[in-house]
Enzyme design. Structure first.
Site, PDB file in Angstrom:
ATOM      1  N   TYR A  38       0.868  -1.197   0.000  1.00 39.93           N
ATOM      2  CA  TYR A  38       0.000   0.000   0.000  1.00 39.93           C
ATOM      3  C   TYR A  38       0.904   1.247   0.000  1.00 39.93           C
ATOM      4  O   TYR A  38       0.736   2.159  -0.812  1.00 39.93           O
ATOM      5  CB  TYR A  38      -0.905  -0.024   1.234  1.00 39.93           C
ATOM      6  CG  TYR A  38      -1.839   1.176   1.342  1.00 39.93           C
ATOM      7  CD1 TYR A  38      -1.470   2.323   2.044  1.00 39.93           C
ATOM      8  CD2 TYR A  38      -3.081   1.170   0.705  1.00 39.93           C
ATOM      9  CE1 TYR A  38      -2.306   3.423   2.119  1.00 39.93           C
ATOM     10  CE2 TYR A  38      -3.925   2.259   0.777  1.00 39.93           C
ATOM     11  CZ  TYR A  38      -3.545   3.388   1.485  1.00 39.93           C
ATOM     12  OH  TYR A  38      -4.377   4.480   1.562  1.00 39.93           O
ATOM     13  N   ASP A  39       1.904   1.238   0.922  1.00 40.80           N
ATOM     14  CA  ASP A  39       2.788   2.411   1.028  1.00 40.80           C
ATOM     15  C   ASP A  39       3.573   2.646  -0.261  1.00 40.80           C
ATOM     16  O   ASP A  39       3.748   3.787  -0.699  1.00 40.80           O
ATOM     17  CB  ASP A  39       3.762   2.218   2.205  1.00 40.80           C
ATOM     18  CG  ASP A  39       3.036   2.123   3.544  1.00 40.80           C
ATOM     19  OD1 ASP A  39       3.623   1.635   4.526  1.00 40.80           O
ATOM     20  OD2 ASP A  39       1.834   2.517   3.578  1.00 40.80           O
ATOM     21  N   SER A  84     -31.966  13.682  18.955  1.00 40.01           N
ATOM     22  CA  SER A  84     -31.329  12.862  19.996  1.00 40.01           C
ATOM     23  C   SER A  84     -32.282  11.704  20.301  1.00 40.01           C
ATOM     24  O   SER A  84     -33.445  11.726  19.889  1.00 40.01           O
ATOM     25  CB  SER A  84     -31.125  13.722  21.246  1.00 40.01           C
ATOM     26  OG  SER A  84     -32.370  14.289  21.598  1.00 40.01           O
ATOM     27  N   LEU A  85     -31.745  10.702  20.956  1.00 38.87           N
ATOM     28  CA  LEU A  85     -32.547   9.519  21.265  1.00 38.87           C
ATOM     29  C   LEU A  85     -33.045   9.588  22.709  1.00 38.87           C
ATOM     30  O   LEU A  85     -32.328  10.064  23.587  1.00 38.87           O
ATOM     31  CB  LEU A  85     -31.678   8.260  21.125  1.00 38.87           C
ATOM     32  CG  LEU A  85     -31.293   7.831  19.725  1.00 38.87           C
ATOM     33  CD1 LEU A  85     -30.325   6.659  19.788  1.00 38.87           C
ATOM     34  CD2 LEU A  85     -32.513   7.468  18.918  1.00 38.87           C
ATOM     35  N   LYS A 115     -24.268   1.354  20.387  1.00 41.23           N
ATOM     36  CA  LYS A 115     -24.287   2.823  20.452  1.00 41.23           C
ATOM     37  C   LYS A 115     -22.844   3.302  20.635  1.00 41.23           C
ATOM     38  O   LYS A 115     -22.270   3.217  21.708  1.00 41.23           O
ATOM     39  CB  LYS A 115     -25.173   3.304  21.599  1.00 41.23           C
ATOM     40  CG  LYS A 115     -25.430   4.802  21.564  1.00 41.23           C
ATOM     41  CD  LYS A 115     -26.514   5.208  22.569  1.00 41.23           C
ATOM     42  CE  LYS A 115     -26.799   6.710  22.514  1.00 41.23           C
ATOM     43  NZ  LYS A 115     -25.591   7.536  22.840  1.00 41.23           N
ATOM     44  N   ARG A 136     -23.059  17.346  14.525  1.00 30.00           N
ATOM     45  CA  ARG A 136     -24.502  17.418  14.821  1.00 30.00           C
ATOM     46  C   ARG A 136     -24.845  18.815  15.343  1.00 30.00           C
ATOM     47  O   ARG A 136     -25.904  19.365  15.044  1.00 30.00           O
ATOM     48  CB  ARG A 136     -24.835  16.360  15.871  1.00 30.00           C
ATOM     49  CG  ARG A 136     -26.269  16.374  16.348  1.00 30.00           C
ATOM     50  CD  ARG A 136     -26.518  15.290  17.399  1.00 30.00           C
ATOM     51  NE  ARG A 136     -27.874  15.358  17.893  1.00 30.00           N
ATOM     52  CZ  ARG A 136     -28.293  16.266  18.779  1.00 30.00           C
ATOM     53  NH1 ARG A 136     -27.439  17.144  19.270  1.00 30.00           N
ATOM     54  NH2 ARG A 136     -29.547  16.290  19.176  1.00 30.00           N
ATOM     55  N   LYS A 287     -34.212   0.230  17.256  1.00 33.68           N
ATOM     56  CA  LYS A 287     -35.032   0.956  16.282  1.00 33.68           C
ATOM     57  C   LYS A 287     -36.092   0.027  15.697  1.00 33.68           C
ATOM     58  O   LYS A 287     -35.795  -1.150  15.401  1.00 33.68           O
ATOM     59  CB  LYS A 287     -34.169   1.473  15.120  1.00 33.68           C
ATOM     60  CG  LYS A 287     -33.191   2.563  15.505  1.00 33.68           C
ATOM     61  CD  LYS A 287     -32.353   2.969  14.296  1.00 33.68           C
ATOM     62  CE  LYS A 287     -31.311   3.996  14.719  1.00 33.68           C
ATOM     63  NZ  LYS A 287     -30.354   4.297  13.624  1.00 33.68           N
TER      64      LYS A 287
END
Ligand SMILES: NC(=O)c1cc2c(N)ncc(C(N)=O)c2s1
Length: 319
Positions: A38-39, A84-85, A115, A136, A287
């Site tokens: 990658y490098d 917010s929850l 969470k 947010r 949810k």
């Protein structure tokens, strides 16, 4: 004199390779090549762009860390509020949440997600390209931290489809990075961060993106701003799979639960396992999965009625 066409071809090839390697490593946590490979490819692209600046594209993997230090952050008004929850703290609260949901929406299935203890962010893409990222804030107005978010390799600069979409999720600092950062700060006589959430927030509030780039932040994306139905999606679990397909990093521990008993079992399974995670969580988000059931339930003044967050009891601090 290298042939211009060959150069452009090689640059495009390196973009493709580095984006594939980057996605596998930072988004899927499944590296395709050793770091040395990658490098080496990144080094080759940087050298090519230094010798031929006309070949530098804005979404080149080398362009994640911007040059300038910002004078401040501009404000961003969210298209739809980042709510917010509500919180629940024990099994009785969880069953009461389920009773209220079923009273208004009938039988539902749930999605449970870890969470993440970080800070909520909004990422906006136009025709598949990353355009703007914001905090947010107070839920309605956040701060534009695009240049800092661009440095997070788990955030794709280009999606797999040319779609215009807003993705929402949590930026966080892995536990190991948090420990290392605090060791360095102690060595330099600087104040240490109290927890990974503060360290992540402090890193994303830096006006110099070179500092954010060194903080090894990551993200888990967990929602789409606005109507998921606009993308032909009927449920939250489908939205998460769609975010995966687009190239976002989502949390693999999510679970669809047929009823609240399964939700409670899932929560209990994580009560003790969470210390094995490489990142901090402070609860479990529950949810209602179906978007049409969510619509039946709607919102209170500040929270959705179709979701809640079970919060783990605060860990007693060993002094
Ligand atoms: N405030 C919110 O709406 C949320 C906050 C969080 C959080 N910190 N981590 C995960 C999720 C999730 N998977 O939905 C949510 S949702």
């Amino acid at each position: 004199m290298e042939d211009q066409l060959q150069l452009e071809q090689r640059v495009k090839e390196l973009h493709k390779l580095l984006n594939e390697y980057g996605h596998a490593y930072y988004v899927l946590d499944k590296p395709l090549v050793p770091d040395s490979e990658y490098d080496a490819r990144m080094r080759e692209l940087i050298d090519l762009e230094e010798r031929h600046p006309d070949l530098i594209m804005p979404d080149s993997p080398t362009q994640r860390v911007g040059g300038e230090v910002l004078p401040g952050f501009t404000k961003v008004v969210h298209d739809t509020p980042m709510l917010s929850l509500s919180n629940v703290f024990n099994e009785e609260d969880i069953r009461e949440f389920d009773r209220r949901v079923r009273a208004d929406a009938g039988d539902v299935t749930y999605v449970c997600e870890l969470k993440i203890d970080g800070l909520a962010i909004s990422l906006k893409y136009e025709n598949g390209r990353f355009k703007q990222g914001a905090t947010r804030g107070d839920g309605t107005v956040g701060e534009d931290i695009t240049t800092n978010l661009r440095t997070i390799r788990a955030i794709p600069l280009k999606l797999s489809e040319d779609v215009t979409i807003e993705a929402r999720g949590e930026a966080y600092m892995p536990k190991k990075s948090f420990m290392k950062l605090n060791e360095h700060r102690e060595e330099e006589g600087l104040d240490v961060f109290a927890n990974p959430r503060n360290a992540a927030a402090g890193s994303l509030r830096q006006l110099d993106p070179k500092i954010a780039a060194k903080r090894n932040l990551s993200v888990f994306m967990y929602g789409i701003g606005g109507e998921g139905a606009a993308y032909g999606l009927d449920a939250h679990s489908e939205a998460l799979d769609y975010l995966d397909r687009l190239g976002f990093r989502t949390n693999p521990e999510r679970r669809r639960c047929q009823d609240i008993d399964e939700v409670i079992a899932y929560i209990e399974s994580w009560q003790d396992r969470r210390q094995d995670l490489s990142y901090e969580i402070d609860g479990i988000v529950i949810k209602v999965d179906s978007f049409s059931r969510q619509e039946d339930l709607g919102f209170t003044a500040k929270s959705p009625r179709w979701a809640t967050a079970y919060k783990f009891p605060a860990e007693e601090v060993v002094t």
